[in-house]
Design a protein around this motif. Structure first.
Motif, PDB file in Angstrom:
ATOM      1  N   MET A 288      -0.738  -3.967  -7.418  1.00 24.66           N
ATOM      2  CA  MET A 288      -0.057  -3.990  -6.130  1.00 24.66           C
ATOM      3  C   MET A 288       1.280  -4.704  -6.262  1.00 24.66           C
ATOM      4  O   MET A 288       1.389  -5.714  -6.955  1.00 24.66           O
ATOM      5  CB  MET A 288      -0.929  -4.689  -5.076  1.00 24.66           C
ATOM      6  CG  MET A 288      -2.245  -3.979  -4.802  1.00 24.66           C
ATOM      7  SD  MET A 288      -3.332  -4.884  -3.665  1.00 24.66           S
ATOM      8  CE  MET A 288      -2.409  -4.805  -2.144  1.00 24.66           C
ATOM      9  N   ASN A 289       2.292  -4.169  -5.583  1.00 22.88           N
ATOM     10  CA  ASN A 289       3.578  -4.840  -5.547  1.00 22.88           C
ATOM     11  C   ASN A 289       3.710  -5.635  -4.258  1.00 22.88           C
ATOM     12  O   ASN A 289       2.808  -5.646  -3.423  1.00 22.88           O
ATOM     13  CB  ASN A 289       4.719  -3.826  -5.690  1.00 22.88           C
ATOM     14  CG  ASN A 289       4.675  -2.748  -4.617  1.00 22.88           C
ATOM     15  OD1 ASN A 289       4.221  -2.982  -3.488  1.00 22.88           O
ATOM     16  ND2 ASN A 289       5.142  -1.553  -4.957  1.00 22.88           N
ATOM     17  N   SER A 290       4.834  -6.294  -4.087  1.00 26.18           N
ATOM     18  CA  SER A 290       5.019  -7.174  -2.937  1.00 26.18           C
ATOM     19  C   SER A 290       4.915  -6.407  -1.617  1.00 26.18           C
ATOM     20  O   SER A 290       4.312  -6.892  -0.653  1.00 26.18           O
ATOM     21  CB  SER A 290       6.373  -7.876  -3.024  1.00 26.18           C
ATOM     22  OG  SER A 290       6.566  -8.750  -1.925  1.00 26.18           O
ATOM     23  N   THR A 291       5.479  -5.200  -1.560  1.00 28.49           N
ATOM     24  CA  THR A 291       5.427  -4.413  -0.333  1.00 28.49           C
ATOM     25  C   THR A 291       3.996  -4.032   0.017  1.00 28.49           C
ATOM     26  O   THR A 291       3.578  -4.105   1.187  1.00 28.49           O
ATOM     27  CB  THR A 291       6.275  -3.136  -0.477  1.00 28.49           C
ATOM     28  OG1 THR A 291       7.639  -3.501  -0.738  1.00 28.49           O
ATOM     29  CG2 THR A 291       6.199  -2.290   0.778  1.00 28.49           C
ATOM     30  N   SER A 292       3.231  -3.637  -0.990  1.00 27.59           N
ATOM     31  CA  SER A 292       1.839  -3.265  -0.755  1.00 27.59           C
ATOM     32  C   SER A 292       1.021  -4.456  -0.269  1.00 27.59           C
ATOM     33  O   SER A 292       0.193  -4.326   0.642  1.00 27.59           O
ATOM     34  CB  SER A 292       1.225  -2.698  -2.034  1.00 27.59           C
ATOM     35  OG  SER A 292      -0.113  -2.319  -1.825  1.00 27.59           O
TER      36      SER A 292
END
Length: 348
Positions: A288-292
């Motif tokens: 997962m990235n920061s936006t997710s």
């Protein structure tokens, strides 16, 4: 080892609202009258001594409240040096660390705590940190649009993570569905679940964030969410509970007070600053990235810590629900057991 995220400077500010002198006089007089009639017990304050604490917390690297407690210095404010022990993957593992003396404190779902406490685990529950984030995901094409259509089906659950199963079994029991006996619950490693669903050997998955959110976002539409704990009255209930071993509480009650205040304050900060809290765990949340991570936290209920009487009431409700599905003796008083298992360490 200690869990640390990227270092940032505190941004929290308090706003003081000033009333008129007349308003203050009236409020002060009324407050004094109420105190005379209903004196409040003194609030316990930490003693400020430096302490090294061993804490067991499942999925610690992706826990926003824990990241905030470290990186926004809430542990430091209460003179705590907190070490995360044994990296438990679920609530059962955290409670095993507490029972084995590896940890002084543990965090686990309420539904994991209560069967262990009933079986003799020597500990007290002192802080409800945040609500649950359980999600029941069904395989697209399985023809499941209602809970009763799960009868006779197979639901995968993460290995030995009893809380995921119990939460949805309780939800279904309240709708007249005997999920404990009418559904095949299949423990399964998380990495095998997508393959099993694609092969149609499972019909649904009962799990929790962040893994549930990852499945929804990375399985190419294989799953859809049927129900979750993120809406309705379930969203208002605490789930992740901080408990302390009876020996630690007896030897150093101020440690329990300091831990409760540090995590309570961190939980409040995390709720008010969700975007920043998401950045603190993004790098450590696999896949997962920061936006997710921000989207996930935005979809979850408010992080609302509870102590004292509100915590005891919620633990009694959980106890009653475990009785409802036959996991705890029905002849016991849920209110009495909740009083036995909880402790208000903020009361002087």
């Amino acid at each position: 080892m200690s869990t640390h995220g990227p270092s940032t400077s505190p941004t929290s500010r308090r706003t003081v609202l000033l009333s008129s002198l007349a308003g203050l006089a009236v409020a002060g007089g009324l407050g004094a009258y109420q105190v005379l009639r209903h004196p409040r017990p003194p609030r316990r304050q930490p003693d400020g001594q430096y302490r090294q604490i061993k804490l067991a917390w499942p999925d610690a690297s992706s826990a926003p409240v824990l990241a905030v407690a470290y990186q926004k210095d809430f542990f430091t404010q209460y003179s705590l040096d907190v070490d995360i022990t044994s990296a438990p993957l679920n609530g059962s593992g955290a409670l095993a660390a507490l029972a084995g003396g590896v940890a002084d404190f543990a965090v686990a779902p309420a539904l994991s705590w209560l069967p262990k406490l009933h079986d003799g685990l020597a500990a007290n529950l002192i802080l409800g940190i945040q609500p649950g984030v359980f999600r029941l995901l069904v395989r697209r094409g399985a023809g499941i649009t209602r809970l009763d259509q799960l009868l006779g089906r197979t639901i995968a659950i993460p290995d030995q993570n009893i809380a995921d199963k119990l939460f949805f079994a309780i939800m279904m029991r309240r709708k007249g569905i005997n999920a404990m006996e009418g559904i095949t619950w299949r423990p399964m490693p998380a990495e095998d679940m997508i393959t099993a669903a694609a092969a149609k050997t499972i019909d649904a998955i009962a799990t929790h964030d962040p893994f549930a959110w990852q499945l929804l976002g990375t399985s190419n539409g294989l799953f859809t969410e049927l129900v979750s704990s993120n809406t309705g009255h379930y969203a208002d209930r605490t789930n992740m509970i901080l408990g302390v071993s009876s020996s630690t509480l007896a030897a150093d009650p101020d440690a329990a007070t300091a831990m409760t205040l540090a995590l309570r304050d961190a939980a409040r900060w995390a709720n008010a600053h969700r975007t920043e809290a998401a950045t603190l765990i993004a790098e450590a949340t696999a896949g997962m990235n920061s936006t997710s991570v921000q989207d996930m936290l935005s979809s979850e209920p408010p992080i609302h810590p509870v102590t004292g009487h509100p915590l005891r009431e919620q633990i009694a409700q959980y106890y009653d629900e475990l009785q409802l599905i036959g996991l705890l003796p029905s002849e016991e008083s849920a209110a009495d057991m909740a009083r036995r298992y909880t402790r208000n360490v903020l009361r002087g």
